[in-house]
Structure formats: C-alpha cells, structure tokens
Design a protein around this motif. Structure first.
Motif, PDB file in Angstrom:
ATOM      1  N   GLU A 300      27.447  -4.485  73.576  1.00 31.03           N
ATOM      2  CA  GLU A 300      27.585  -3.186  74.231  1.00 31.03           C
ATOM      3  C   GLU A 300      27.061  -2.139  73.341  1.00 31.03           C
ATOM      4  O   GLU A 300      26.595  -2.255  72.107  1.00 31.03           O
ATOM      5  CB  GLU A 300      29.166  -2.888  73.650  1.00 31.03           C
ATOM      6  N   ASN A 301      26.435  -1.221  74.141  1.00 35.25           N
ATOM      7  CA  ASN A 301      25.737  -0.096  73.705  1.00 35.25           C
ATOM      8  C   ASN A 301      24.387  -0.574  73.173  1.00 35.25           C
ATOM      9  O   ASN A 301      23.865   0.223  72.130  1.00 35.25           O
ATOM     10  CB  ASN A 301      26.401   0.706  72.617  1.00 35.25           C
ATOM     11  N   LEU A 322      22.893   0.547  78.699  1.00 30.89           N
ATOM     12  CA  LEU A 322      23.992   1.223  78.096  1.00 30.89           C
ATOM     13  C   LEU A 322      25.100   1.966  79.008  1.00 30.89           C
ATOM     14  O   LEU A 322      25.824   2.720  78.671  1.00 30.89           O
ATOM     15  CB  LEU A 322      23.054   2.637  77.415  1.00 30.89           C
ATOM     16  N   THR A 365      20.696  -0.120  69.160  1.00 30.72           N
ATOM     17  CA  THR A 365      22.081  -0.182  69.324  1.00 30.72           C
ATOM     18  C   THR A 365      22.761   1.279  69.083  1.00 30.72           C
ATOM     19  O   THR A 365      22.368   1.882  68.076  1.00 30.72           O
ATOM     20  CB  THR A 365      22.944  -1.243  68.376  1.00 30.72           C
ATOM     21  N   PRO A 368      28.992   4.889  70.729  1.00 32.87           N
ATOM     22  CA  PRO A 368      29.524   5.107  72.022  1.00 32.87           C
ATOM     23  C   PRO A 368      29.578   6.646  72.388  1.00 32.87           C
ATOM     24  O   PRO A 368      29.487   7.457  71.360  1.00 32.87           O
ATOM     25  CB  PRO A 368      30.977   4.841  71.904  1.00 32.87           C
TER      26      PRO A 368
END
Length: 538
Positions: A300-301, A322, A365, A368
């Motif tokens: 994630e991200n 993303l 990375t 959020p």
C-alpha cells in the motif's frame, strides 16, 4: 727453422691459440728440412717417445739457446706404427713422410695436428706391451682424413664446415625438424579456424542448435530455491504478455517468456490488479502467479518507477500504485517551475514536457493521504540528489540528463553504458550527427510501440529531438535515467568507437565499431538475427 713468412694452412692455430709452452701450433708452412726419425727402441719404456706427462728434451734454436721442443709428431706416429707407444698397430693408410738429414724439428709441422695430439695423448701401456716388437692386425676403424682449409676459405665458399672439422647437423634432420614445425603450425591454424568458426555458429544459432539437439535449457527455476526480494509493478491494462518480461527483468523468472508460456499452457487468464507487489527472486511461474494474486503481497502507498520511462508513463504508474486520480498527476506536472526545474522554452514550444528526465526511477513508499504534487516533488528531489552525488554542476544538469537519457534507452549492460557514452561524445567532437533511433522515436511518438526499429517517418521527421535531422544533442531528455546512466554520462569510457548496434535482442549483445563498413557488417548481423527470430520485437 720454419719460414714464418710461408702460407698459414693450419686452421686450428687461430681456433685454439697457443700451445702450453707458449708457442703457436703449427705456425710455419712447408719445412726447409726435417730430422730423420730414430729407430724404434725396445727395453726401457723411458727410451720410447715421450708422453704428455714427460717434458721434452731441449733442442738448439737458431739463437743458440735451448728451449723445450715438442715431441716429434713423425716420431710419435712411427713409434705407434712400430708398437712402442702402447701397442697401437701401424696404419697402412697413412701416407709416407719425406725424410731429410737436416736436424730441424720443424719438418714435422706438416703432420695434421689431430694425429700428433692423438699420438702424444695415447694412454700408457704396460711394460710388457712397451717391450714387445710384435704388431697386431690393422684396426677396423681408421682415423678420418685430416681436415683442410681455413676459416677464410669457409667464408669465401671454397670449403665447407666438413673440410675444417666442424660437421653441421645432418641436412635431413634439419629438413625433418623444419617440416615438423610447419606441420604443427598448419594444424594449429586449422584448429584455430575451426574453433573460431564453431564459436560464431554457436553464438549466432545457439537457440536453434539447442532445439534441434534437444539441449534446450529449462525455462523455469527449480522449486524451492527462491530467495531475496523483488518488486513488480502492475499498471492498468497489463496482461500476462506484458507482465512476463517485467518478472524476468526483476529477477523473478528465469526467461522473459516463462510466465506467459505458463499461463498459455495452463489456459489461465487471471485478473491482475494494479499496484506494487513484493515477490522473491528465482521463483517458478506458478509461485509468482500465486504471490501476485495474494492481496497480502500488495504494498500500500508504494510506487515503483523503472529506468527509461517517460513522464506520461510514470504518472500512469503512480496513479495506479497510489490510488490517486491520473488527472491530479497531469495537473501536477503542468507547471515544472513549482519543483525548481528550469523551464526550457524550446521544449515547451515543441510540445514537450520540461519535467522529462527529472522523475527519478526508484521504489517509493508514501504516507497515507499524500498528494500528487507532493509525490512529484519527492521524485524531483531524488533526481537532484543523484545529480549532486555524481558531481554534476548545477548549470549542466539538463545536458547531463539529456545524454544520460539516451544512454539509458540505448544500452542494456553496465559496461555498454560507458561505451555508448563514449560514442555520443566522439560523434559530437567530430561534428557528426548522433543518429540515435531512441531520439527519433521519442520525437515522433513511437518510443514505446513494442519494437526497436524506427519507422521511415520517425527518421525523417523534423523535430528538435530527431538526431537524424538535427546537429548535436536533442533539445532535452527523452526518458528518466538512473544513477548508472548519469555516472556514464559524466565518465565515458576511453575508446575510438563511433557506431554500435545490438545484434541479439534476447541476450543484449552489442557490437561497437570504429568505421562505417564494420558497422554495416554488424547491422547485417542484426538483420539476420531478426529474420531468424521474427517475434523478438525487431
């Protein structure tokens, strides 16, 4: 006494120098007189011809003084013939010597030196043999005729080495030796040519030879040897055919087609979700597919940009990875000035993107909630960091990124990066057009059409990136270069190369040449390879 002005016929005088008593060996010519040989004696061995262990008796000289005289060679010879010098039988083949009543010992100088020294150096015999007057049968081996001639005669061609006692190796042996060397050289040349020809055939047709002989290497890694970590980026629209080479480039699968062939063989059509996936290196295709379909492996991200992508390709991957709308990224790259990048108005005027080359390829990375503009700023900052690390001056950043972007698109192996950099520099120094297909394809919009060949339209289109038309470097970068390409642009390898062509797209083998004729030969090699591999992306 000897006539010192007479001709000097004894070659051994020059070769061996002086006798032990200081006199030259045979320094006179024909003697004016010689002494009459004494009769052989019997009885006391000391009355026989003196040996080398016993000094000779003095004889008068012309000056009236006494100096030791050498043993009479004629006396030695006749003593041998009479059996008084160790029982050696006389030789009936020896020629008779002239005699004279004169008392000079110089008359013996006409006896060949070898016979004289052989007689003097004869080993002493027992008392019984010395006192015996009997003779035995003639010897089976007779002495060879005395050598004649001088070294001057040898060099003048009037005598051979055989004539003066220096026998050369047999001619036949020399011929055999020379013939052996010639045969060895011929064998080496034949084997060398065969080896070179065999290597060319193998390197050119290895895949066909393996197929015919059943020697194909396995397309898959063995199960259970997966190790390390690898990342795979899947974007919208990716299929098994486009993902397969990505897995190979990441070190996950063994061959570029292994994953796709596995899907076809198993009749699989899985749904691929865009994103970045954490895998391992040296996996089987089945294990790789299982890992891709596992949501736990999706990062994630996280976004991964590989080297050689354009701005348009990069923002598509960023959006998919993303979860940020593509429109946000398109708006973020519309104003390069927001990120400290100098805006080249020539690029803007030609409809290009001033951020080209500044979105550094790496795996990122983000936290959020990150925005598209923050993402672009992170990528530009990373590019500046790489330029500073490589020692690129601030006012030279755009030029180095332009050169590095061409290197990134043209080279595959690390060593080739620095050679391609040298070709670019050499052509610029000599005022030659760069004629790089990657720049023509970029300017015409066909950089990523799936082939390496340029269309005729791309090669002739008049745009500021087409180095087949313009002089010097293109107006700006054509892709995002990595650290290796930037370093190569700063430090080209020394060499005279002016051309290069990749002759095998599967292996990446590239031929660098210094003249146009050799380059054309390499181009023909590439064309032949493309003919033999019609589906390889030529």
């Amino acid at each position: 006494m000897p006539d010192d002005s007479s001709p000097f016929d004894d070659p051994f005088a020059d070769l061996f120098g002086k006798l032990p008593d200081g006199r030259s060996r045979g320094t006179g010519g024909a003697a004016s007189a010689s002494s009459e040989p004494s009769a052989p004696t019997t009885g006391d061995p000391t009355d026989s011809v003196p040996t080398t262990d016993e000094p000779p008796a003095p004889v008068p000289t012309s000056e009236g003084s006494s100096t030791p005289a050498p043993p009479s060679r004629r006396a030695a010879r006749e003593a041998r013939a009479a059996g008084t010098t160790g029982g050696t039988p006389s030789d009936p083949q020896l020629p008779a010597q002239p005699t004279s009543t004169a008392g000079s010992a110089a008359a013996d100088d006409d006896v060949p030196p070898e016979l004289f020294w052989a007689a003097v150096a004869a080993p002493p015999a027992s008392t019984q043999s010395l006192t015996s007057t009997s003779t035995s049968a003639p010897r089976a081996e007779r002495p060879a005729p005395a050598p004649t001639g001088t070294l001057d005669d040898l060099f003048a061609g009037e005598r051979t080495t055989d004539d003066i006692g220096m026998t050369p190796p047999p001619a036949e042996r020399r011929r055999r030796r020379r013939g052996g060397w010639i045969a060895l050289i011929v064998v080496l040349v034949l084997f060398g040519g065969a080896a070179a020809g065999g290597w060319w055939v193998w390197s050119t047709y290895e895949d066909k030879i393996r197929e015919v002989l059943g020697w194909e290497e396995p397309q898959e890694y063995e199960e259970g040897i997966a190790t390390g970590e690898a990342f795979l980026t899947i974007v919208s629209g990716d299929t098994g055919a486009s993902i397969s080479p990505k897995l190979y480039d990441a070190g996950v699968t063994k061959t570029p087609d292994a994953f796709y062939d596995y899907l076809v063989a198993e009749d699989l059509n899985p749904p691929f979700v865009p994103g970045v996936f954490r895998l391992q290196q040296q996996m089987t295709s089945a294990a790789a597919l299982e890992a891709i379909l596992d949501p736990a492996n999706k990062m994630e991200n996280t976004a991964q940009l590989r080297e050689g992508l354009t701005v348009y390709q990069s923002i598509q991957i960023l959006s998919d990875s993303l979860g940020i709308p593509l429109e946000d990224f398109q708006a973020a790259v519309a104003d390069p000035g927001l990120y400290g990048v100098p805006v080249n108005q020539a690029i803007v005027a030609a409809g290009g993107q001033p951020l080209e080359g500044w979105l550094f390829p790496a795996t990122y990375t983000f936290d959020p909630g990150v925005t598209a503009q923050q993402v672009i700023q992170t990528l530009v900052d990373r590019a500046v960091q790489s330029l500073d690390t490589a020692g690129v001056p601030v006012d030279d950043r755009e030029r180095i990124l332009t050169v590095a972007s061409i290197i990134q698109r043209e080279a595959r192996f690390e060593a080739d990066f620095y050679k391609v950099s040298r070709v670019i520099q050499n052509r610029l120094d000599q005022g030659m057009k760069l004629q790089m297909d990657s720049t023509a394809q970029y300017g015409y919009g066909e950089l990523h059409d799936g082939t390496v060949s340029s269309s005729g339209e791309a090669l002739t289109d008049n745009n500021p990136w087409n180095t087949y038309v313009i002089d010097g470097l293109p107006v700006g970068p054509i892709a995002n270069p990595g650290d290796l390409a930037i370093d190569a642009a700063m430090h080209p390898e020394d060499g005279p190369w002016l051309y290069f062509v990749t002759v095998n797209l599967n292996t990446g083998e590239t031929v660098f040449t210094t003249n146009y004729d050799d380059h054309l030969a390499a181009v023909e090699q590439w064309r032949q390879w493309c003919t033999d591999n019609p589906d390889a992306g030529c």
